[in-house]
Design an enzyme around this catalytic site. Sequence first.
Site, short mmCIF file in Angstrom:
data_model
loop_
_atom_site.label_atom_id
_atom_site.label_comp_id
_atom_site.label_asym_id
_atom_site.label_seq_id
_atom_site.Cartn_x
_atom_site.Cartn_y
_atom_site.Cartn_z
CG HIS A 169 -1.99 1.19 1.22
ND1 HIS A 169 -3.31 0.92 1.97
CD2 HIS A 169 -1.89 2.43 0.79
CE1 HIS A 169 -4.00 2.02 1.83
NE2 HIS A 169 -3.12 2.89 1.04
CG HIS A 182 -1.37 6.15 -2.68
ND1 HIS A 182 -2.57 5.79 -3.35
CD2 HIS A 182 -1.74 5.79 -1.26
CE1 HIS A 182 -3.63 5.40 -2.61
NE2 HIS A 182 -2.90 5.38 -1.19
CG HIS A 201 -7.54 3.47 -0.15
ND1 HIS A 201 -6.96 3.01 -1.26
CD2 HIS A 201 -6.77 4.12 0.39
CE1 HIS A 201 -5.83 3.23 -1.16
NE2 HIS A 201 -5.64 3.98 -0.40
CD GLU A 221 -7.41 6.64 4.37
OE1 GLU A 221 -8.11 6.71 3.46
OE2 GLU A 221 -6.50 6.99 4.70
CG ASP A 251 -1.62 5.55 2.77
OD1 ASP A 251 -1.95 5.23 1.35
OD2 ASP A 251 -2.50 6.13 3.45
CG ASP A 252 0.11 9.07 0.49
OD1 ASP A 252 -0.17 8.88 -0.76
OD2 ASP A 252 -0.98 8.52 1.12
N1 HPA Z 1 -6.41 7.48 1.12
C1 HPA Z 1 -6.96 7.40 -0.07
N2 HPA Z 1 -6.70 7.92 -1.03
C2 HPA Z 1 -5.19 8.21 -1.19
C3 HPA Z 1 -4.49 8.08 -0.03
C4 HPA Z 1 -5.16 7.62 1.13
O1 HPA Z 1 -4.28 7.52 2.26
N3 HPA Z 1 -3.29 8.47 -0.51
C5 HPA Z 1 -3.23 9.01 -1.80
N4 HPA Z 1 -4.59 8.65 -2.20
ZN ZN Z 2 -3.77 4.80 0.56
#
Ligand code: HPA
Ligand code: ZN
Length: 336
Positions: A17, A19, A197, A200, A278-279
Amino acid sequence: MNDLHDLIRRLPKAELHLHLEGSLEPEMIFDLARRNNIDIPYASVEDIRAAYDFSNLQDFLDLYYIGMNVLQTEDDLYDLTMAYLRRSNADNVRHVEVFIDPQGHTGRGIAFETVMNGITRAMAEGEKEFGITSKLIMCFLRHLSEAEAFETLEQAKPFLHQIEGVGLASSELGHPPSKFQRVFAAAADLGLKRVAHAGEEGPPDYVHEALDLLKIDRLDHGNRALEDAALVDRLVAEQMTLTVCPLSNLRLCVVDNLESHPLKRMLDHGLRATVNTDDPAYFGGYMNDNYIRTADALGLTREDVITLAKNSFRGSFLPQADIDRHLAEIDAVASA
Ligand code: HPA
Ligand code: ZN
């Protein structure tokens, strides 16, 4: 020396996971802005980092889409991908399944082909230079329409041999999985894997929809599934992999602090949870940071950490023989 931290650093891991555009570090935003003559609303790298103070997912997404404006050429995408693979290699990440947001690029006039060529060139180079294997998952942006998602799937057709699956990203609340049921079915017909996703920020119902309507092979985040005991039982029974992102959850206020993060509870329920970044450029940590800070906050055991590393390969889309080889490597490292 902390033995658990040392074990975390030495264990082979997979990232499921990530991006790619969320690995764009402030220094690279600055360098690419200069290289491409792009105006950015920041005076310095420190200025950019100071802006990364988020209250929720949307706060982050607003800056994430501004950041990616500096990505213009095939070489930019290549450099971004190589930097991520190099950084992951340093954390002993051996395999990655990378999300990309084609609509974040085509929507500002960058050709689908430019994005794919830069990224896949780096993936081949990363495997040669670091031995990291990788797969690509293209996400539909859920704040955009179903028709736009279909258009993106159409653009992907010449590149299907380089794309493992489709995902669903961006603003969750108000954009339930059901909105993309038909395009996910079309992706399945093309032989693509499906992930989404869900849970969250969105409710457990969104997780049910992802399972029942999108027929997902893997669940991204899934934190809020814990609110629904029957859903937890189902996820355990189906051995569904959850790609959990602790530092992301902290920075986007999905949890109040890491001590209250649900990862340990997920493992105790028997869920197939994994740890992911994630990021990482936005959330303050790559793979080992995510493992170490979460292990410290939750008191994870050596067995928990080994299970998390094993789950990352079990939940991957690698062939079973490759999974078995990675699991054997984990056993070898754990018993060394
Ligand atoms: N959630 C949803 N979309 C996203 C995320 C995230 O954490 N990061 C980049 N796009
Ligand atoms: Zn994500």
